[in-house]
Write a protein that holds these residues in place. Structure first.
Motif, PDB file in Angstrom:
ATOM      1  N   MET A 172      69.340  -1.784  28.313  1.00  0.00           N
ATOM      2  CA  MET A 172      69.459  -1.731  26.852  1.00  0.00           C
ATOM      3  C   MET A 172      69.120  -3.102  26.288  1.00  0.00           C
ATOM      4  N   ALA A 173      68.960  -3.174  24.994  1.00  0.00           N
ATOM      5  CA  ALA A 173      68.709  -4.452  24.334  1.00  0.00           C
ATOM      6  C   ALA A 173      69.967  -5.311  24.357  1.00  0.00           C
ATOM      7  N   ALA A 174      69.778  -6.627  24.344  1.00  0.00           N
ATOM      8  CA  ALA A 174      70.922  -7.542  24.397  1.00  0.00           C
ATOM      9  C   ALA A 174      71.869  -7.340  23.223  1.00  0.00           C
ATOM     10  N   GLY A 175      71.363  -6.876  22.098  1.00  0.00           N
ATOM     11  CA  GLY A 175      72.219  -6.669  20.932  1.00  0.00           C
ATOM     12  C   GLY A 175      72.899  -5.319  20.878  1.00  0.00           C
ATOM     13  N   HIS A 176      72.684  -4.475  21.879  1.00  0.00           N
ATOM     14  CA  HIS A 176      73.293  -3.143  21.890  1.00  0.00           C
ATOM     15  C   HIS A 176      74.793  -3.269  22.148  1.00  0.00           C
ATOM     16  N   PRO A 177      75.621  -2.435  21.491  1.00  0.00           N
ATOM     17  CA  PRO A 177      77.079  -2.515  21.698  1.00  0.00           C
ATOM     18  C   PRO A 177      77.496  -2.384  23.162  1.00  0.00           C
ATOM     19  N   LEU A 178      76.789  -1.578  23.961  1.00  0.00           N
ATOM     20  CA  LEU A 178      77.165  -1.402  25.364  1.00  0.00           C
ATOM     21  C   LEU A 178      76.825  -2.627  26.219  1.00  0.00           C
ATOM     22  N   ALA A 179      76.006  -3.526  25.680  1.00  0.00           N
ATOM     23  CA  ALA A 179      75.592  -4.691  26.449  1.00  0.00           C
ATOM     24  C   ALA A 179      76.743  -5.651  26.711  1.00  0.00           C
ATOM     25  N   THR A 180      77.832  -5.527  25.967  1.00  0.00           N
ATOM     26  CA  THR A 180      78.977  -6.420  26.173  1.00  0.00           C
ATOM     27  C   THR A 180      79.860  -5.958  27.336  1.00  0.00           C
ATOM     28  N   ARG A 181      79.631  -4.739  27.840  1.00  0.00           N
ATOM     29  CA  ARG A 181      80.467  -4.186  28.913  1.00  0.00           C
ATOM     30  C   ARG A 181      79.966  -4.648  30.279  1.00  0.00           C
ATOM     31  N   PRO A 182      80.873  -4.886  31.242  1.00  0.00           N
ATOM     32  CA  PRO A 182      80.415  -5.203  32.597  1.00  0.00           C
ATOM     33  C   PRO A 182      79.767  -4.007  33.283  1.00  0.00           C
ATOM     34  N   GLU A 183      80.156  -2.798  32.892  1.00  0.00           N
ATOM     35  CA  GLU A 183      79.522  -1.570  33.351  1.00  0.00           C
ATOM     36  C   GLU A 183      79.674  -0.515  32.265  1.00  0.00           C
ATOM     37  N   VAL A 184      78.841   0.518  32.340  1.00  0.00           N
ATOM     38  CA  VAL A 184      78.883   1.576  31.330  1.00  0.00           C
ATOM     39  C   VAL A 184      79.145   2.905  32.024  1.00  0.00           C
ATOM     40  N   ALA A 190      75.516   9.077  27.320  1.00  0.00           N
ATOM     41  CA  ALA A 190      75.129  10.369  26.745  1.00  0.00           C
ATOM     42  C   ALA A 190      75.214  10.365  25.230  1.00  0.00           C
ATOM     43  N   ALA A 191      76.001   9.472  24.660  1.00  0.00           N
ATOM     44  CA  ALA A 191      76.138   9.403  23.203  1.00  0.00           C
ATOM     45  C   ALA A 191      74.996   8.631  22.548  1.00  0.00           C
ATOM     46  N   GLU A 192      74.098   8.065  23.352  1.00  0.00           N
ATOM     47  CA  GLU A 192      73.009   7.239  22.830  1.00  0.00           C
ATOM     48  C   GLU A 192      71.689   8.007  22.787  1.00  0.00           C
ATOM     49  N   LEU A 235      63.756  -2.904  24.184  1.00  0.00           N
ATOM     50  CA  LEU A 235      63.991  -4.235  23.639  1.00  0.00           C
ATOM     51  C   LEU A 235      64.140  -4.213  22.122  1.00  0.00           C
ATOM     52  N   ALA A 236      63.497  -3.234  21.477  1.00  0.00           N
ATOM     53  CA  ALA A 236      63.609  -3.104  20.025  1.00  0.00           C
ATOM     54  C   ALA A 236      64.889  -2.399  19.603  1.00  0.00           C
ATOM     55  N   GLY A 237      65.705  -1.985  20.579  1.00  0.00           N
ATOM     56  CA  GLY A 237      66.969  -1.332  20.252  1.00  0.00           C
ATOM     57  C   GLY A 237      66.837   0.112  19.838  1.00  0.00           C
ATOM     58  N   ARG A 238      65.743   0.772  20.227  1.00  0.00           N
ATOM     59  CA  ARG A 238      65.513   2.162  19.820  1.00  0.00           C
ATOM     60  C   ARG A 238      66.222   3.154  20.712  1.00  0.00           C
ATOM     61  N   GLY A 239      66.878   2.681  21.766  1.00  0.00           N
ATOM     62  CA  GLY A 239      67.607   3.578  22.658  1.00  0.00           C
ATOM     63  C   GLY A 239      67.877   2.899  23.985  1.00  0.00           C
ATOM     64  N   VAL A 240      68.474   3.657  24.899  1.00  0.00           N
ATOM     65  CA  VAL A 240      68.774   3.157  26.242  1.00  0.00           C
ATOM     66  C   VAL A 240      67.881   3.862  27.248  1.00  0.00           C
ATOM     67  N   SER A 241      67.826   3.324  28.454  1.00  0.00           N
ATOM     68  CA  SER A 241      67.062   3.970  29.505  1.00  0.00           C
ATOM     69  C   SER A 241      67.715   3.638  30.847  1.00  0.00           C
ATOM     70  N   LEU A 242      67.110   4.138  31.918  1.00  0.00           N
ATOM     71  CA  LEU A 242      67.584   3.868  33.269  1.00  0.00           C
ATOM     72  C   LEU A 242      66.541   3.060  34.021  1.00  0.00           C
ATOM     73  N   CYS A 243      66.982   2.349  35.034  1.00  0.00           N
ATOM     74  CA  CYS A 243      66.065   1.526  35.806  1.00  0.00           C
ATOM     75  C   CYS A 243      66.585   1.364  37.223  1.00  0.00           C
ATOM     76  N   GLN A 244      65.723   0.951  38.124  1.00  0.00           N
ATOM     77  CA  GLN A 244      66.154   0.622  39.464  1.00  0.00           C
ATOM     78  C   GLN A 244      67.051  -0.618  39.401  1.00  0.00           C
ATOM     79  N   LEU A 253      66.747  -8.330  27.410  1.00  0.00           N
ATOM     80  CA  LEU A 253      67.066  -7.077  28.101  1.00  0.00           C
ATOM     81  C   LEU A 253      68.356  -7.255  28.899  1.00  0.00           C
ATOM     82  N   VAL A 254      69.233  -6.270  28.830  1.00  0.00           N
ATOM     83  CA  VAL A 254      70.479  -6.284  29.588  1.00  0.00           C
ATOM     84  C   VAL A 254      70.489  -5.107  30.545  1.00  0.00           C
ATOM     85  N   ILE A 255      70.814  -5.373  31.804  1.00  0.00           N
ATOM     86  CA  ILE A 255      70.897  -4.350  32.853  1.00  0.00           C
ATOM     87  C   ILE A 255      72.346  -4.239  33.284  1.00  0.00           C
TER      88      ILE A 255
END
Length: 311
Positions: A172-184, A190-192, A235-244, A253-255
């Motif tokens: 997710m983008a660094a400014g996304h609310p979930l980016a402050t969590r150590p894990e999601v 699913a709410a995103e 990066l533009a904050g338009r949503g979340v995705s998954l990655c390796q 970018l926050v992983i």
């Protein structure tokens, strides 16, 4: 919708298997997904390609005509990509890959181990196609991947050797609310809104959806894109995705790991049993594992996740 090479491969696979069920398994598609794809191809070509038979399907007269053309075209395409090359002064080692973090390290070692050879690489979006090219001896080696419950089908002439299995993380983008969590959690994700690659023969999208469905959740897909465009939208904050878990870290970018590790991805090497690399396969696998371990430090989240597991 325009006719693509992969559509011709679908038609040929159905004809060769004589069954939508068997063809779906070979292509690593769901049967409803393959049926829908066939209907779209038939609509595009303007006629039915197959009709029901006593134990499956068989080509219609129009289908036979299309198959003759497809079977003439596909080998020519493969020759264009892999066969029609200028006469080589050196031996060539052709390596295929999907989005594999270990590739650069492996190619570097192969270059050093085979100074007499010219190491080349090609990429494909789905592992199934790379395995087919190994089977056809058009690649000496391939770095492929699959997911639990959607493993690559075994082929008698191809060795599939696991290298590493890693968790799938969220990005997710660094400014996304979930980016402050150590894990999601899956529920939070699913709410995103989601940014995901289009469905392909690798069935990774189907695997993701299956895991979410098993948890009573669904992915709210808003953007179907891939590559740099997918990353730009995240990066533009338009949503979340998954990655390796081994994905490269980029500014902004926050992983993050996903709680309880519900999603996994497996890296494998594929080579022909009678291919030129068989004799040194064990060393190649070890070098691939070493390259993977090096790649596991490409972001901060994965080493921290590994350290927690080791403690």
């Amino acid at each position: 919708m325009e006719l693509e090479i992969r559509h011709l491969r679908v038609i040929c696979a159905i004809a060769e298997s004589g069954s939508l069920t068997r063809a779906a398994k070979t292509l690593r598609l769901s049967q409803p997904g393959l049926t829908a794809q066939l209907r779209r191809i038939e609509t595009m070509l303007g006629g039915a390609l197959f009709e029901r038979a006593s134990q499956g399907v068989r080509p219609t007269a129009f289908g036979e005509l299309v198959l003759v053309r497809a079977r003439a075209v596909l080998p020519a395409i493969d020759d264009l990509v892999f066969g029609l090359r200028a006469p080589a002064q050196h031996r060539t080692l052709r390596i295929g890959t999907v989005n594999a973090p270990l590739l650069a390290g492996l190619v570097t070692w192969l270059d050093a181990a085979h100074p007499e050879a010219r190491v080349t690489t090609v990429t494909r979006g789905a592992s199934t196609r790379l395995v087919e090219l190994v089977e056809a001896t058009q690649l000496e080696l391939a770095v492929v991947g699959d997911c639990p419950g959607f493993e690559l089908a075994a082929r008698p002439s191809v060795v599939l050797q696991p290298v590493a299995t890693e968790p799938v993380f969220a990005m997710m983008a660094a400014g996304h609310p979930l980016a402050t969590r150590p894990e999601v959690t899956l529920k939070e994700l699913a709410a995103e809104d989601w940014i995901v690659p289009p469905p392909d023969d690798d069935r990774i999208r189907e695997y993701w959806a299956t895991v979410f469905h098993g948890a009573g959740l669904a992915m709210r897909v808003r953007h179907e894109v891939e590559g740099p465009v997918l990353l730009d939208l995240v990066l533009a904050g338009r949503g979340v995705s998954l990655c390796q878990a081994t994905s490269r870290q980029y500014p902004g970018l926050v992983i993050r790991p996903i709680a309880d590790n519900p999603l996994w991805y497996r890296h494998l090497l594929a080579w022909h049993r009678d291919g030129p690399l068989t004799a040194e396969a064990s060393e190649i696998v070890e070098r691939a594992r070493s390259a993977y371990n090096e790649a596991s430090r490409r972001n901060d989240a994965y080493p921290a996740w590994l350290a927690r597991g080791a403690s």
